[in-house]
Design an enzyme around this catalytic site. Structure first.
Site: not given
Length: 237
Positions: A71, A74, A76, A124, A215
């Site tokens: 994810k 920062d 470019d 999510t 999980r």
């Protein structure tokens, strides 16, 4: 190849197991247990900070596909330099937060490689109240669609969204981009901390190209059986 066999192979390529485990030893054991059933793994923060980046390289060099869930967000140049090295690691997928400038920088850095860049729209675990608390003026669904359009225009390879948004995202991005859905829970299972969830079959029917399952597989007493059951649910879609 028989049609059913081809379909099984297709679903096998579309199931990504999240190695959300505390140690390398745990992750190695999970991969051994799942060998022959699973060929695509996600490595996120938990394992990355326990030696998981070298493990990701090992998996990729051994023929597995690896989704590196970092994810990135920062300036470019920093994003671009990170992406250049991730390309060299042989990763299959990489996540970035869906901000237009970093996405464009990442796309340029990955040009000519096989790395699929995924735009993370809205996590999510977040619902409408969480969005308000974070200062957004959009509800989750609206922001997911807005960011999907921006990712499409930036030239990204795919979108990460909840399965509940997959069909709407698919309409925006068309047939070719990946739509990767976490928050997958087999019928009758515990949702944990996920707020926007869907069963494997429903996610496939909604237009998801890949399902990320953590999980329900890695915490199962029999991981292989759990993965096979989810593949069977996917094939029933």
């Amino acid at each position: 190849m028989h049609a059913n066999t081809a379909e099984a192979h297709s679903m096998h390529e579309r199931l990504i197991v999240g190695l959300d485990l505390p140690t390398l030893k745990d992750a190695e054991r999970a991969v051994i247990e799942l060998e022959g059933t699973v060929s695509f793994y996600k490595i996120g923060y938990q394992l990355a900070f326990a030696g998981g980046l070298d493990f990701a390289r090992e998996l990729a060099s051994g023929g597995a596909k690896v989704f590196l869930d970092m994810k990135l967000l920062d300036i470019d140049n920093t994003v671009a330099k990170g992406v250049e090295n991730i390309v060299k690691m042989g990763m299959t997928m990489l996540t970035l937060h869906a901000y237009p400038k970093p996405m464009r920088a990442a796309v340029e850095a990955a040009k000519g490689s096989d790395l699929c860049l995924l735009a993370v729209t809205v996590l999510t675990s977040m619902d409408e109240q969480d969005m308000i608390d974070a200062g957004y003026e959009y509800d989750p669904h609206t922001l997911v669609l807005r960011r999907s359009e921006q990712a499409l225009h930036a030239g990204m390879g795919g979108i990460v969204c909840s399965a509940g948004e997959a069909s709407a995202v698919r309409r925006i991005v068309g047939p070719d981009m990946a739509v990767v859905t976490p928050g997958i829970r087999p019928a009758g299972s515990d949702h944990g901390d996920q707020k926007r969830v869907m069963t494997p079959a429903d996610a496939i029917r909604s237009g998801a190209s890949h399902l990320v399952v953590g999980r329900p597989i890695v915490a199962a007493p029999d991981r292989r059986a759990a993965a096979e059951a989810i593949l069977a649910e996917m094939q029933s879609a």
